[in-house]
Design an enzyme around this catalytic site. Structure first.
Site, mmCIF file in Angstrom:
data_model
loop_
_atom_site.group_PDB
_atom_site.id
_atom_site.type_symbol
_atom_site.label_atom_id
_atom_site.label_comp_id
_atom_site.label_asym_id
_atom_site.label_seq_id
_atom_site.Cartn_x
_atom_site.Cartn_y
_atom_site.Cartn_z
ATOM 1 N N CYS A 211 -16.092 2.917 1.126
ATOM 2 C CA CYS A 211 -14.940 2.044 1.414
ATOM 3 C C CYS A 211 -14.452 2.213 2.845
ATOM 4 C CB CYS A 211 -13.812 2.339 0.428
ATOM 5 S SG CYS A 211 -13.334 4.083 0.404
ATOM 6 N N HIS B 165 -7.414 0.676 -6.164
ATOM 7 C CA HIS B 165 -7.646 -0.036 -4.893
ATOM 8 C C HIS B 165 -8.448 -1.302 -5.244
ATOM 9 C CE1 HIS B 165 -7.872 -0.782 -0.763
ATOM 10 N NE2 HIS B 165 -8.688 0.166 -0.347
ATOM 11 N N ARG C 156 -14.058 -7.264 2.929
ATOM 12 C CA ARG C 156 -12.649 -7.094 2.544
ATOM 13 C C ARG C 156 -11.859 -8.350 2.914
ATOM 14 N NH1 ARG C 156 -10.287 -2.394 2.331
ATOM 15 N NH2 ARG C 156 -8.857 -3.579 1.005
ATOM 16 N N ASP D 226 -16.749 8.234 -1.240
ATOM 17 C CA ASP D 226 -15.447 8.088 -0.593
ATOM 18 C C ASP D 226 -15.059 9.480 -0.091
ATOM 19 O OD1 ASP D 226 -12.902 7.293 0.183
ATOM 20 O OD2 ASP D 226 -12.126 7.013 -1.851
ATOM 21 N N ARG E 145 0.868 -1.187 0.000
ATOM 22 C CA ARG E 145 0.000 0.000 0.000
ATOM 23 C C ARG E 145 0.895 1.223 0.000
ATOM 24 N NH1 ARG E 145 -5.057 2.220 3.477
ATOM 25 N NH2 ARG E 145 -6.040 0.696 2.135
ATOM 26 N N GLN F 100 -10.480 -3.561 -2.714
ATOM 27 C CA GLN F 100 -11.691 -2.884 -2.235
ATOM 28 C C GLN F 100 -12.856 -3.111 -3.206
ATOM 29 O OE1 GLN F 100 -12.187 -0.737 0.655
ATOM 30 N NE2 GLN F 100 -14.286 -1.119 -0.002
HETATM 31 N N1 NVA Z 1 -9.526 7.313 -1.641
HETATM 32 C C1 NVA Z 1 -9.135 6.982 -0.298
HETATM 33 C C2 NVA Z 1 -9.425 5.541 -0.013
HETATM 34 C C3 NVA Z 1 -9.087 5.069 1.375
HETATM 35 C C4 NVA Z 1 -9.399 3.617 1.574
HETATM 36 C C5 NVA Z 1 -7.660 7.293 -0.117
HETATM 37 O O1 NVA Z 1 -6.875 6.970 -1.001
HETATM 38 O O2 NVA Z 1 -7.301 7.874 0.916
HETATM 39 N N1 CP Z 2 -11.088 0.787 2.839
HETATM 40 C C1 CP Z 2 -9.802 0.737 3.204
HETATM 41 O O1 CP Z 2 -8.883 0.460 2.409
HETATM 42 O O2 CP Z 2 -9.600 0.989 4.520
HETATM 43 P P1 CP Z 2 -8.189 1.170 5.213
HETATM 44 O O3 CP Z 2 -7.592 2.437 4.672
HETATM 45 O O4 CP Z 2 -8.498 1.239 6.682
HETATM 46 O O5 CP Z 2 -7.322 -0.013 4.872
#
Ligand code: NVA
Ligand code: CP
Length: 318
Positions: free
Chosen positions: A275, A139, A303, A234, A112, A142
Site C-alpha cells: 500500500c 483502509h 488509488r 505493509d 483519516r 486502499q
Molecule cells: N498499516 C499502515 C497503512 C498505511 C497506509 C498504517 O496504518 O500506518
Molecule cells: N497507502 C496510503 O494510504 O498511503 P498514504 O498514507 O500516503 O495516504
C-alpha cells in the site's frame, strides 16, 4: 456515464466493505476501470462542479490525501484540507456537532484517523457521504485499488491467490480480508499467530467467503505462498503503534518479503504489492520493491481512479 449494474450508491458512506455486497464492489471496480481509461484518454469532465469535500486528517498521508484532492478538484469540485491543528474534532466541541456543521457545508467528508467509531459518528451525524481514508481498523479505499491492480495483471480476481505477509491484524490486512471474502479471492494471511487477524472479523468474513467462493486461510508458514498470484505486505508498525516497533521487528523479521519468498510461489509471474509508504529493508527488500515484479506505483495511481469512482457513485455525479 452509466453505472455498471443497477445499484443505487447515492448518499452512501464507505466506512468498510462490510457494508457493500460483492456485486456492488464489482460495479465500483468496473467504474474505476472506466474512470482510468477516461483519464488516460485525456477526457476531462466537470462532474464534481459545485460540490465540496472536507478532508479531515488526524494521521499523515501522501497518497490518500492527494488522490482525494486531485480526483475531486480536477473535475471542478472544491476540496478543503483540515488537519487536527485546524479543526475541532472532539476538542472543545462534540464530534456529533462538528459532523452536523460539516454536513451543512460540504457535499461529502473524508476522514483519516485513529478510531473507527469517529468515522462512524461522522457518517451518522453529518447526513452526507463519509469516506474512511484509513482508521486503526480499516483502509477500504486502499483495498479497492489493490484489487484493481490485481485484475490489471491477472483478469477477474475470483479464484486468484493473494497472500498478505506481515502484520495480519492491521487495517490493510483486515480490509483485504473483507474485500477478498466478498469477491471470491483466495486470500492467505501469513503471519506469526500472535498477529493473526481479529477472530471476530474472521467470523464475520467466513460466511461471506462461503457465499462468494473465496478461500480464506491463516498460516504462520511461509510455504503457504505457493501458487500466489500476488504477495502483499505493509509496514510492520502502523501509524499510532510506534511504541511496538522493537516487538514487531522481532516477530516479523522472518516474514520479510524478498526474492527468496517470491520464488517459493513457484510462479514466474507473481507480482508484489504494497500500500506504501514502505520501509525498504524491513518488510520488503529494496531490490524487490524497485524491481520488475513490483506493481506498487500502478497500485498507488489506482488509488486516485478508485477514489474518484467511489465519489462519483456516492455523490450521484455519473
Ligand atoms: N498499516 C499502515 C497503512 C498505511 C497506509 C498504517 O496504518 O500506518
Ligand atoms: N497507502 C496510503 O494510504 O498511503 P498514504 O498514507 O500516503 O495516504
Amino acid at each position: 456515464m452509466d453505472l455498471p449494474g443497477t445499484f443505487n450508491f447515492r448518499g452512501r458512506s464507505l466506512l468498510s466493505w462490510l457494508d457493500y455486497t460483492g456485486a456492488e464492489i464489482r460495479s465500483l471496480l468496473e467504474l474505476s476501470k472506466r474512470v482510468k481509461d477516461e483519464a488516460k484518454g485525456g477526457d476531462i469532465k466537470e462532474r464534481f462542479k459545485g460540490k465540496t469535500l472536507a478532508l479531515l486528517f488526524e494521521k499523515r498521508s501522501t497518497r490518500t490525501r492527494c488522490a482525494f484532492e486531485t480526483a475531486f478538484g480536477e473535475e471542478g469540485g472544491h476540496p478543503v484540507f483540515l488537519s487536527t491543528a485546524d479543526i475541532q474534532l472532539g476538542a472543545k466541541e462534540s464530534l456529533e456537532d462538528t459532523a452536523r456543521v460539516l454536513g451543512r457545508m460540504f457535499s461529502a467528508v473524508q476522514f483519516r484517523g485513529f478510531k473507527q467509531s469517529t468515522v462512524e459518528t461522522l457518517a451518522r451525524y453529518s447526513g452526507v457521504p463519509v469516506y474512511n481514508g484509513l482508521t486503526d481498523d480499516f483502509h477500504p479505499t486502499q483495498a479497492l485499488a489493490d484489487i484493481m491492480t490485481l485484475e490489471e495483471n491477472f483478469g477477474p480476481c475470483g479464484g486468484k491467490k493473494l497472500c498478505f505477509v506481515g502484520d495480519g491484524r492491521n487495517n490493510v490486512a483486515r480490509s483485504l480480508l473483507v474485500i477478498c471474502s466478498k469477491l471470491g479471492v483466495t486470500f492467505t494471511v501469513i503471519t506469526p499467530p500472535f498477529l493473526n487477524p481479529d477472530p471476530a472479523l474472521l467470523e464475520r468474513c467466513l460466511p461471506l467467503a462461503a457465499e462468494s467462493g473465496a478461500a480464506i486461510t491463516l498460516s504462520g508458514d511461509l510455504a503457504a505462498v505457493e501458487g500466489a498470484h500476488a504477495i502483499y505486505t505493509d509496514v510492520w508498525t502502523s501509524m499510532g503503534e510506534e511504541d511496538k516497533r522493537a516487538e514487531r521487528r522481532a516477530l516479523l523479521e522472518p516474514y520479510q518479503v524478498n526474492a527468496a519468498l517470491m520464488e517459493k510461489t513457484g510462479r514466474k509471474e507473481t507480482i508484489f504489492l504494497h500500500c506504501l509508504p514502505a520501509v525498504k529493508g524491513e518488510e520488503v527488500t529494496a531490490e524487490l520493491i524497485d524491481g520488475p515484479a513490483s506493481r506498487v506505483w500502478d497500485e498507488a495511481e489506482n488509488r486516485k481512479h478508485t477514489i474518484k469512482a467511489i465519489m462519483l457513485a456516492t455523490l450521484g455525479c455519473l
